[in-house]
Design a protein around this motif. Structure first.
Motif, PDB file in Angstrom:
ATOM      1  N   VAL A  50      12.272  49.102 -71.600  1.00  0.00           N
ATOM      2  CA  VAL A  50      12.413  47.681 -71.265  1.00  0.00           C
ATOM      3  C   VAL A  50      11.799  46.802 -72.358  1.00  0.00           C
ATOM      4  N   PHE A  51      12.409  45.618 -72.514  1.00  0.00           N
ATOM      5  CA  PHE A  51      11.821  44.528 -73.296  1.00  0.00           C
ATOM      6  C   PHE A  51      11.467  43.435 -72.304  1.00  0.00           C
ATOM      7  N   CYS A  52      10.307  42.809 -72.489  1.00  0.00           N
ATOM      8  CA  CYS A  52       9.928  41.702 -71.600  1.00  0.00           C
ATOM      9  C   CYS A  52      10.142  40.383 -72.325  1.00  0.00           C
ATOM     10  N   ARG A  53      11.097  39.616 -71.861  1.00  0.00           N
ATOM     11  CA  ARG A  53      11.437  38.332 -72.483  1.00  0.00           C
ATOM     12  C   ARG A  53      10.375  37.285 -72.179  1.00  0.00           C
ATOM     13  N   PRO A  54      10.283  36.242 -73.038  1.00  0.00           N
ATOM     14  CA  PRO A  54       9.285  35.168 -72.802  1.00  0.00           C
ATOM     15  C   PRO A  54       9.455  34.498 -71.444  1.00  0.00           C
ATOM     16  N   ASP A  72       9.554  41.375 -80.768  1.00  0.00           N
ATOM     17  CA  ASP A  72       9.686  41.702 -79.340  1.00  0.00           C
ATOM     18  C   ASP A  72       9.432  43.179 -79.030  1.00  0.00           C
ATOM     19  N   PHE A  73       9.460  44.033 -80.068  1.00  0.00           N
ATOM     20  CA  PHE A  73       9.104  45.433 -79.824  1.00  0.00           C
ATOM     21  C   PHE A  73       7.672  45.553 -79.286  1.00  0.00           C
ATOM     22  N   ILE A  74       6.833  44.583 -79.686  1.00  0.00           N
ATOM     23  CA  ILE A  74       5.425  44.622 -79.256  1.00  0.00           C
ATOM     24  C   ILE A  74       5.337  44.471 -77.736  1.00  0.00           C
ATOM     25  N   ARG A  75       6.277  43.686 -77.174  1.00  0.00           N
ATOM     26  CA  ARG A  75       6.269  43.442 -75.723  1.00  0.00           C
ATOM     27  C   ARG A  75       7.309  44.304 -75.023  1.00  0.00           C
ATOM     28  N   ALA A  76       7.413  45.535 -75.472  1.00  0.00           N
ATOM     29  CA  ALA A  76       8.400  46.454 -74.901  1.00  0.00           C
ATOM     30  C   ALA A  76       7.733  47.768 -74.538  1.00  0.00           C
ATOM     31  N   GLU A  77       8.446  48.560 -73.766  1.00  0.00           N
ATOM     32  CA  GLU A  77       8.015  49.925 -73.448  1.00  0.00           C
ATOM     33  C   GLU A  77       9.245  50.790 -73.601  1.00  0.00           C
ATOM     34  N   ILE A  78       9.350  51.507 -74.709  1.00  0.00           N
ATOM     35  CA  ILE A  78      10.566  52.279 -74.953  1.00  0.00           C
ATOM     36  C   ILE A  78      10.205  53.737 -75.219  1.00  0.00           C
ATOM     37  N   GLU A  79      10.903  54.598 -74.503  1.00  0.00           N
ATOM     38  CA  GLU A  79      10.601  56.024 -74.545  1.00  0.00           C
ATOM     39  C   GLU A  79      11.804  56.793 -75.096  1.00  0.00           C
ATOM     40  N   ALA A  80      11.546  57.707 -76.020  1.00  0.00           N
ATOM     41  CA  ALA A  80      12.613  58.596 -76.498  1.00  0.00           C
ATOM     42  C   ALA A  80      12.504  59.900 -75.715  1.00  0.00           C
ATOM     43  N   VAL A  81      13.607  60.265 -75.084  1.00  0.00           N
ATOM     44  CA  VAL A  81      13.651  61.483 -74.249  1.00  0.00           C
ATOM     45  C   VAL A  81      14.862  62.315 -74.659  1.00  0.00           C
TER      46      VAL A  81
END
Ligand code: MN
Ligand code: MN
Length: 466
Positions: free
Chosen positions: A153-157, A238-247
């Motif tokens: 997810v990315f969290c928008r402003p 915006d990557f800073i305010r994201a949680e992205i997982e490689a699976v």
């Protein structure tokens, strides 16, 4: 002579314990059927957020209502609660007052993987790559040269959370960590296996096209960012305010000529979560209030608001008690908890890592573990013999195939579960779980019989009058 042998045989039958694999065609068929749903669940949920969302949908369909603190719910009522999108708790109110205790089943829904760093995107050698920081106990060399998908997810402003999932649909592109060719691996071959691929070498290849403008710098990175901006409306920051997982990008598959096993990513610990959820949903009029808990952050020590070292579960239990004006201390003391997490299955190829007599085996049913921990039972909940006896009797009475198991040879390694965090609150807790081969690898293996027995075990516990 012959008479003597048969007497010894009789004696052995009476006195000795010989664990055996389950060999019933009827049970195997029931397990096959049960596991069709499990495989679909694995493919739908590869992150804690996705599993939570999937479970919430199903619970709503099955008549669960969002938990409302302060409510005195009638027996048989079903409630659930989501914690920050990453945990889910579901309960069925028992006919007994809560001071008689809860029957709690816990599994975790996070799995080892590669998380993107806060600023992951870079360009080198005309390629765009993503820096990662691995999550949990991964053997890093196993994560190179396999197809990966990106979930997160990315969290928008504006507070909106935008979901990203690339690499799962048949038509999607996939990603990967590259490895050296054998022709040039002479130096890498001298490394210790644990450094075969190092943490800073777990870089994910994501692009190779430059922007057309030859004056521009980092043209491939820029082109990649342009694509991401078009698709998700994000900029690099915006990557800073994201949680992205490689699976791993592959799907759960039947394994073996006999289809007796499942190979998949994320069995640890969704292989306990799915059976626990099915048992919870099917529990209609329990004696004790049943609580099914899916925790996050187990793979990195259970810290944080969504891990079991947080109070999210205990607050939920206390609020349930408050609805009945029940004393939560009394309720906790009377409760029982199955801390469900995978155990290490005996691997004949690496037999020396195990002590065979006390190992769990694929296909012998669910594993009951008195303790986990490492080196002198350090950092474990060592369940009281009385509780082990309670569970052993319950499983036997209900015809659930089970075995005991210890996590490998003494002093070789070890591991922990969430059991101690629950037991530390004065709740009787014991470890139970499905045995796994290649634990924490991108492709783990379980036996369908064991998955089915996990479901039967949770169901017996939920329906128990003791
Ligand atoms: Mn686990
Ligand atoms: Mn694990």
């Amino acid at each position: 002579m012959e008479k003597k042998t048969s007497k010894a045989k009789q004696l052995a039958k009476e006195l000795l314990y010989e664990p055996r694999p389950v060999a019933s065609a009827e049970t195997a068929e029931a397990a096959q059927n049960f596991c069709e749903g499990y495989k679909a669940f694995l493919n739908e949920g590869k992150t804690e957020r996705e599993v939570t969302a999937w479970c919430e949908q199903l619970l709503l369909q099955k008549g669960y209502q969002p938990f409302c603190p302060g409510t005195n719910y009638p027996a048989g009522f079903k409630v659930y609660m989501v914690n920050r999108g990453k945990n889910i708790l579901a309960a069925t109110i028992g006919s007994q007052p809560m001071e008689q205790g809860f029957h709690i089943n816990i599994a975790h829904i996070d799995s080892p993987r590669l998380d993107l760093k806060p600023l992951p995107l870079y360009e080198d050698g005309d390629l765009a790559l993503l820096k990662t920081h691995y999550y949990g106990g991964v053997r890093k060399y196993q994560w190179a040269a396999i197809p990966l998908a990106l979930h997160g997810v990315f969290c928008r402003p504006n507070g909106e959370t935008v979901r990203l999932c690339v690499g799962e649909d048949e038509g999607d592109p996939v990603f990967c960590v590259t490895d050296l060719l054998p022709h040039l691996s002479a130096e890498q071959n001298e490394r210790k296996l644990r450094d075969g691929i190092k943490g800073e070498e777990l870089n994910i290849l994501v692009g190779g096209t430059p922007v057309a403008d030859e004056e521009a710098k980092n043209r491939v990175k820029l082109y990649t960012m342009q694509l991401l901006h078009e698709k998700y409306g994000i900029v690099e920051k915006d990557f800073i305010r994201a949680e992205i997982e490689a699976v791993p990008a592959f799907k759960a598959r039947d394994l073996g000529f006999d289809r007796s096993m499942i190979g998949a990513y994320g069995h640890d610990d969704r292989v306990d979560a799915y059976p626990a959820l099915m048992a919870e949903i099917e529990t209609k009029a329990p004696h004790y209030t049943t609580v099914c808990v899916f925790a996050d952050k187990e793979e990195i020590g259970s810290d944080g608001v969504t891990g079991l070292q947080s109070d999210f579960l205990f607050h939920f239990l206390r609020q349930l008690c408050a609805g009945q004006d029940a004393d939560w201390i009394t309720a906790f003391r009377a409760s029982k908890c199955l801390s469900a997490d995978v155990s290490a299955a005996f691997d004949p190829t690496f037999a020396s890592a195990y002590e065979k007599q006390n190992s769990a085996f694929l296909g012998r049913g669910i594993t009951v573990e008195k303790y986990t921990g490492a080196r002198g039972k350090s950092s474990t909940n060592d369940a009281p013999a009385e509780l082990v006896a309670y569970l052993a009797d319950l499983l036997d009475e209900n015809g659930v195939a089970w075995q005991t198991g210890e996590l490998g040879r003494v002093d070789l390694g070890g591991g922990g579960t969430v059991a101690k965090y629950v037991a530390n609150r004065n709740i009787d807790t014991i470890d139970i779980g499905v045995p796994v081969l290649s634990m924490h690898a991108p492709f783990e293996v379980v036996s369908k019989i064991d998955v089915y027995m996990a479901y039967r075990a949770f169901k017996a516990f939920n329906e128990s009058l003791r």
